[in-house]
Enzyme design. Structure first.
Site, PDB file in Angstrom:
ATOM      1  N   SER A  10       0.866  -1.178   0.000  1.00 23.58           N
ATOM      2  CA  SER A  10       0.000   0.000   0.000  1.00 23.58           C
ATOM      3  C   SER A  10       0.896   1.219   0.000  1.00 23.58           C
ATOM      4  O   SER A  10       2.106   1.111   0.199  1.00 23.58           O
ATOM      5  CB  SER A  10      -0.916   0.011   1.233  1.00 23.58           C
ATOM      6  OG  SER A  10      -0.155   0.193   2.413  1.00 23.58           O
ATOM      7  N   THR A  11       0.325   2.388  -0.227  1.00 22.71           N
ATOM      8  CA  THR A  11       1.120   3.619  -0.252  1.00 22.71           C
ATOM      9  C   THR A  11       1.862   3.815   1.056  1.00 22.71           C
ATOM     10  O   THR A  11       3.046   4.152   1.076  1.00 22.71           O
ATOM     11  CB  THR A  11       0.214   4.833  -0.524  1.00 22.71           C
ATOM     12  OG1 THR A  11      -0.480   4.621  -1.749  1.00 22.71           O
ATOM     13  CG2 THR A  11       1.038   6.104  -0.615  1.00 22.71           C
TER      14      THR A  11
END
Length: 262
Positions: A10-11
């Site tokens: 994920s970011t």
């Protein structure tokens, strides 16, 4: 030995840990070549959180495990598979049930042993804790942005986001459309009716078409009266953060109402 490669980021994960998809794939491919493993397929859930197993590639992986297509599941760490304690043990049992062994190249313990399962569980607990901490940090950062009047996402219709300050500014052409939408609402038109009128009049839109849900979002967005609601769609009503926007109140200005009225 038929291996399934699972990668996820994920970011927030990539920012905090540096485990990009490319780096995960590189490490796993080197590991498989060294151990003479045959990679059957790569399951890539880039951009998905590890809070649960409801990810498209994870679901495809589970189906392939059930279909007996693989013998080993390879990932760099358990937190790539999941950051949820319950889901982690469910996945472990699911793999054992279908004769699939999990190997984590940066956590080299044998999950089929009692000690390995204990370490697996401990790493799940730490992963779950880290997920919650990342969520809390993100929440605090977004709240600070809101309090500093920095709009955290794409500007709503009728506004543009200043690239330097992050503040909202009025977009004149769209603002006139907003005025017309509220005027039609005051006259008793439904959201569907307003959308039809906007579409027939070719009212300005950067992308997409005028639909009732787009009109509804405009009519119910408090930003048009100068109030930004952070967490409106994800938080409980009592937890929504409401801050006064520094942008001039678009709707009231357009309707010719004096600023002293709000």
């Amino acid at each position: 030995m038929r291996c399934a490669v699972y990668v996820r980021v994920s970011t927030d994960d990539q920012r905090d840990n540096g485990y990009s998809i490319d780096s995960q794939l590189r490490m796993i491919k080197e590991y498989c070549e060294k151990n003479d493993y045959s990679i059957v397929d790569v399951y890539n859930d880039a951009g998905h959180s590890g809070k649960d197993l409801m990810r498209p590639e994870m679901q495809r992986l589970l189906a392939d495990i059930k279909s007996k297509k693989i013998d080993k599941l390879i990932a760099i760490k358990v937190d790539r598979l999941t950051r949820n304690n319950y889901d982690g043990f469910w996945l472990l049992n699911y793999c054992e049930e279908h004769d699939v062994k999990i190997e984590l190249i940066l956590e080299p313990y044998d999950v089929s042993t009692a000690n390995g399962e204990m370490i697996f569980g401990m790493n799940l607990v730490f992963g779950q804790r880290e997920r919650k901490e990342i969520g809390a940090r993100t929440k605090r950062a977004m709240e600070e942005m809101a309090l500093e009047h920095i709009h955290p996402s794409e500007a709503p219709y009728g506004y543009i986001r200043n690239k330097d300050t992050g503040h909202l500014e009025i977009e004149p052409i769209e603002a006139q459309v907003v005025k017309e939408i509220f005027k039609l609402c005051q006259e008793g038109h439904s959201t569907r009716g307003i959308a039809t009128i906007m579409e027939n009049n070719n009212a300005y839109l950067k992308t997409g078409k005028w639909r009732s849900d787009r009109v509804y979002k405009i009519l119910t967005n408090s930003i048009y009266i100068g109030i930004f609601e952070y967490g409106k769609y994800k938080r409980k009503q009592q937890d929504i953060l409401r801050v006064k926007a520094i942008v001039s109140q678009l709707l009231m200005k357009l309707l010719g109402m004096p600023l002293e009225m709000y």
